[in-house]
Scaffold this motif. Structure first.
Motif, PDB file in Angstrom:
ATOM      1  N   PRO A  62      44.037  36.157  33.172  1.00 16.29           N
ATOM      2  CA  PRO A  62      44.996  35.145  32.722  1.00 16.29           C
ATOM      3  C   PRO A  62      44.578  34.629  31.342  1.00 16.29           C
ATOM      4  CG  PRO A  62      43.814  34.423  34.699  1.00 16.29           C
ATOM      5  CD  PRO A  62      43.236  35.731  34.294  1.00 16.29           C
ATOM      6  N   GLU A  97      42.657  42.657  38.709  1.00 20.78           N
ATOM      7  CA  GLU A  97      43.614  41.597  38.396  1.00 20.78           C
ATOM      8  C   GLU A  97      43.077  40.248  38.846  1.00 20.78           C
ATOM      9  OE1 GLU A  97      47.604  44.347  38.808  1.00 20.78           O
ATOM     10  OE2 GLU A  97      47.366  42.625  40.142  1.00 20.78           O
ATOM     11  N   SER A 108      40.202  42.421  47.643  1.00 23.58           N
ATOM     12  CA  SER A 108      40.407  41.136  46.953  1.00 23.58           C
ATOM     13  C   SER A 108      39.332  40.151  47.358  1.00 23.58           C
ATOM     14  CB  SER A 108      41.747  40.520  47.322  1.00 23.58           C
ATOM     15  OG  SER A 108      42.780  41.400  47.002  1.00 23.58           O
ATOM     16  N   GLY A 141      44.844  30.121  41.592  1.00 21.89           N
ATOM     17  CA  GLY A 141      45.616  29.222  42.442  1.00 21.89           C
ATOM     18  C   GLY A 141      45.150  27.798  42.199  1.00 21.89           C
ATOM     19  N   ARG A 201      38.460  36.124  47.170  1.00 18.14           N
ATOM     20  CA  ARG A 201      38.940  34.771  46.850  1.00 18.14           C
ATOM     21  C   ARG A 201      37.737  33.862  46.733  1.00 18.14           C
ATOM     22  NH1 ARG A 201      42.149  34.435  51.920  1.00 18.14           N
ATOM     23  NH2 ARG A 201      41.612  32.243  51.757  1.00 18.14           N
ATOM     24  N   GLU A 205      44.066  36.216  39.558  1.00 17.46           N
ATOM     25  CA  GLU A 205      45.120  35.204  39.697  1.00 17.46           C
ATOM     26  C   GLU A 205      44.434  33.863  39.938  1.00 17.46           C
ATOM     27  OE1 GLU A 205      48.056  36.614  42.883  1.00 17.46           O
ATOM     28  OE2 GLU A 205      46.500  38.150  42.765  1.00 17.46           O
ATOM     29  N   ALA A 212      40.338  31.120  42.888  1.00 20.45           N
ATOM     30  CA  ALA A 212      40.681  32.253  42.030  1.00 20.45           C
ATOM     31  C   ALA A 212      40.620  33.496  42.911  1.00 20.45           C
ATOM     32  CB  ALA A 212      39.667  32.368  40.903  1.00 20.45           C
ATOM     33  N   ARG A 213      41.495  34.441  42.585  1.00 18.72           N
ATOM     34  CA  ARG A 213      41.527  35.666  43.384  1.00 18.72           C
ATOM     35  C   ARG A 213      41.372  36.864  42.449  1.00 18.72           C
ATOM     36  NH1 ARG A 213      44.699  36.426  48.086  1.00 18.72           N
ATOM     37  NH2 ARG A 213      44.947  38.607  48.558  1.00 18.72           N
TER      38      ARG A 213
END
Ligand code: ADP
Length: 260
Positions: A139, A176, A252, A180, A254, A178, A184-185
């Motif tokens: 990001p 990737e 993934s 939240g 988290r 992301e 974070a993921r």
């Protein structure tokens, strides 16, 4: 553990109280069995390359003593087996180091972008050699998590390394990120052979492999995901695995955001 209070009456009718505690030994027996299996598996994993080394040395000192062509082959075989043992010992030491500190939560403010850049540069040469590419998608804002920089680097190195090992030729591995509200993921996505569903729940067990011969040929120790699981749990995070056979897998992680 269950505790019961039992009231007993004798002839003098004076009450007698007995406290009975019952310990469920199932869990501790299971842990003990796991420890025994672990030592047996680790010894077996070390003994195999050692046996190949001893065999190669005996041949070099005996029948192949003057065969220069054979020397080349045997030396490169011995180098590969020594590296395999060394990788295994490194992974065993990492695992025991992580276990010792498992209950203390790491508390540094870690820049996830820096971790992933580091992983990318560590593994870039290997991916190029294998004819694969790694695309990291961050990001625009910086992402901070609470943790330990080196251990998080190890988590994503192991996941990207697996993605390289088990993906199709010339494919791309995507990383990737992301963000939240509270976590974070990071997802490591490969296009590859995938993992049949019945194996998914056991993948993070030490030395568990879907195909042992294939994993060994690719330089795997069978400990990579066990290390990932322990580090992620030390960070109060979660590991999720999704896979479609013949298509690929997504691992993934988290992690609570810094301050969460
Ligand atoms: P190894 O050293 O064997 O790769 P790991 O603990 O890292 O050990 O992984 C355990 C097993 O999980 C591997 O042997 C492989 O069968 C499976 N696996 C891990 N990552 C992937 C992936 N990205 N795609 C397919 N299978 C995977």
């Amino acid at each position: 553990v269950a505790a019961y209070i039992v009231n007993l009456k004798d002839e003098s009718s004076e009450g007698l109280r007995l406290i009975v505690t019952l310990h469920d030994l199932t869990e501790s027996r299971r842990m003990q069995q796991m420890r025994v299996d672990f030592v047996a598996n680790a010894s077996h994993e070390l003994r195999t390359p050692l046996a190949i080394l001893i065999g190669a040395l005996e041949t070099l000192m005996g029948p192949a003593r003057n065969d220069l062509e054979a020397h080349k082959r045997f030396f490169s075989m011995m180098q590969a087996q020594s590296l395999r043992m060394s990788q295994l010992i490194d992974d065993l030491l990492s695992l025991s180091h992580i276990e010792i500190n498992e209950h203390s939560r790491p508390s540094d403010r870690v820049d996830l972008g820096k971790v992933l850049q580091g992983v990318n540069s560590l593994i870039k040469a290997k991916s190029t050699d294998m004819g694969k590419t790694i695309a990291v998608q961050m990001p625009t804002d910086e992402v901070f998590v609470t943790g330990d920089f080196d251990q998080l680097t190890q988590v994503f190195t192991n996941l990207v390394d697996n993605a390289l090992k088990y993906s199709f030729e010339k494919s791309e591995i995507r990383v990737e990120v992301e963000i939240g509200a509270r976590e974070a993921r990071v997802s490591v996505i490969d296009e590859g052979e995938g993992i049949p569903e019945e194996h998914l729940s056991r993948l993070t067990e030490r030395f568990y492999r879907v195909d042992s011969d294939r994993s060994r040929k690719l330089g795997g120790t069978g400990l990579g995901l066990a290390i990932v699981k322990h580090i992620v749990s030390r960070h109060r995070g979660h590991l999720e695995i999704d896979s479609v056979v013949g298509k690929g897998s997504t691992f993934s992680v988290r992690l609570p955001s810094s301050g969460a």
